[in-house]
Design an enzyme around this catalytic site. Structure first.
Site, PDB file in Angstrom:
ATOM      1  N   HIS A   1       0.852  -1.176   0.000  1.00  0.00           N
ATOM      2  CA  HIS A   1       0.000   0.000   0.000  1.00  0.00           C
ATOM      3  C   HIS A   1       0.892   1.231   0.000  1.00  0.00           C
ATOM      4  CE1 HIS A   1      -3.943  -1.776   0.432  1.00  0.00           C
ATOM      5  NE2 HIS A   1      -3.551  -2.528   1.447  1.00  0.00           N
TER       6      HIS A   1
ATOM      7  N   CYS B   1      -0.029   2.811  -4.333  1.00  0.00           N
ATOM      8  CA  CYS B   1      -0.732   4.035  -4.677  1.00  0.00           C
ATOM      9  C   CYS B   1       0.128   5.250  -4.358  1.00  0.00           C
ATOM     10  CB  CYS B   1      -2.049   4.140  -3.927  1.00  0.00           C
ATOM     11  SG  CYS B   1      -3.334   3.097  -4.630  1.00  0.00           S
TER      12      CYS B   1
END
Length: 436
Positions: A249, A299
């Site tokens: 992430h 991301c």
């Protein structure tokens, strides 16, 4: 070299690398003055024929305005007629043949189009004689009067060549893969189902590229730092390159060089620029002047890109998987942000971030999509492009192919993704290929 000729070489690079025999061509290019002896030595130092051909084409693109016709002449002289016709058909005009000439022969009578073996430097005016035109080719621009010789305007002297990184060590280098899949409940981050598919692809791919691959799974924030520190302390003297791949992430973070941060499975994030600093020229001396490559599947923020409309001939719609997920959490300030202060160094040095390339799966600030059944869009296309093009294309060119491929995909028929790179490489980078 004229832009149109450079584009022809680039479009036909794969065919040239596959079919060209550099040993047959080099003497002709040297005698015509297109290449220097140092450039020939550099080409011949490459281990495989493909690598020699790749270096030859790369160097050729940087030469003067007469390099392309000289190359065609050498191809014909050495029996590479198919390659010569392929390149000339993409030129759109009949090329002067033969050429070049010595200054002592200026002006050259039309009745005697023979040339000498010497090549005139790019800054010297040339006299070129046009032979009769085959009927199947388009008419050249008319000469006035027809009996006069054609003078080519002098061009500015150019540098020899943009060189390629040495990439022939065995193994070529270390490749560290950090694969964060299972996140702790306290992190409030979802598990990254499908990331193991990405990890397997990258492990196999970089082993095929002759890298020594180390895979670390489910690392906390401090463990990511520890692994990077361990990697930086290794002796890379025998290697030509180092690769770090992070699957996790991600989020935005303050920075002064490389944006973004990646999360440990415990929640806290490590800024990308903090990660790259472990391998820079100051922290890891054995990697000085060698390429350090970072591939970040995470991301860059929380925004979702809905794209914009394009004309039908530009659109190549491709739907994502039925269970696409993102690797984002909202923007946060990180206590790991680096100091922006710089100390002056009076010695002759390279800039600290030189020879570093960071390839991001998405534009800073935006989410990155991952299919739980097939893996992430970015890694899937990166793996495919490397498989199909590594034998003929350099890394930056291949990353543009990845950008284009990913940009065509849509998540849930709506959301888009745009990868990109922060490139501080100083030379072209060609991976090792098992194809000879």
């Amino acid at each position: 070299m004229d832009t149109k000729h450079r584009l022809i070489l680039q479009r036909n690079r794969r065919n040239l690398v596959t079919a060209l025999i550099p040993a047959d061509i080099c003497d002709g290019l040297l005698s015509k003055g297109v290449f220097t002896q140092d450039m020939i030595d550099e080409i011949q130092s490459k281990v495989t024929r493909r690598d020699q051909a790749r270096q030859l084409v790369t160097d050729l693109e940087t030469r003067g305005s007469q390099a392309f016709p000289a190359f065609l002449e050498c191809l014909r002289e050495t029996g590479h007629h198919d390659l010569a016709e392929l390149l000339q058909s993409g030129d759109g005009a009949y090329l002067p043949h033969p050429f070049p000439i010595q200054p002592s022969q200026i002006p050259l009578p039309v009745q005697n189009p023979k040339c000498t073996e010497k090549h005139i430097p790019d800054h010297t005016p040339l006299v070129v004689v046009l032979p009769s035109r085959p009927e199947s080719l388009p008419l050249p621009k008319p000469l006035s009067p027809p009996s006069e010789t054609l003078r080519v305007r002098p061009t500015r002297p150019r540098r020899d060549s943009i060189q390629s990184y040495k990439m022939d060590a065995s193994p070529c280098g270390m490749c560290l893969i950090i694969n964060n899949v299972d996140f702790e409940p306290a992190s409030e981050l979802k598990d990254r189902t499908g990331s193991n598919i990405d990890c397997d692809k990258m492990e196999k791919r970089f082993k095929a590229l002759n890298f020594e691959v180390i895979v670390k799974r489910n690392l906390k924030c401090n463990q990511i730092k520890h692994e990077m520190s361990t990697l930086s302390k290794r002796d890379h003297s025998a290697y030509d390159c180092c690769v770090v791949i992070i699957l996790s992430h991600g989020t935005e973070a303050s920075h002064n060089r490389f944006p973004g941060a990646v999360h440990g499975v415990d929640g806290p994030a490590v800024p990308v620029q903090f990660i790259t600093n472990y391998l820079n020229g100051q922290k890891c001396p054995s990697l000085q002047s060698k390429p350090k490559l970072f591939f970040i599947q995470a991301c860059g923020g929380g925004e979702k890109d809905t794209g914009f409309e394009v004309s039908p001939d530009e659109a190549e719609p491709s739907l994502g998987g039925i269970d696409d997920q993102t690797d984002a959490i909202p923007i946060s300030s990180s206590s790991d942000s680096l100091s922006t202060s710089d100390e002056i160094d009076a010695r002759a040095t390279l800039p600290t971030p030189s020879d570093i390339l960071v390839s991001y799966s998405t534009f800073p600030g935006y989410v990155s999509w991952r299919d739980t059944q097939a893996g992430s869009w970015y890694v899937d296309n990166l793996d495919l492009v490397l498989e199909e093009n590594v034998a003929s294309d350099d890394l930056v060119t291949m990353l543009m192919m990845v950008n284009d491929a990913v940009s065509q995909i849509s998540a849930k028929g709506l959301y888009k993704q745009m990868p990109g790179s922060f490139n501080f490489l100083r030379k072209l980078l060609y991976f090792q290929s098992s194809q000879s």
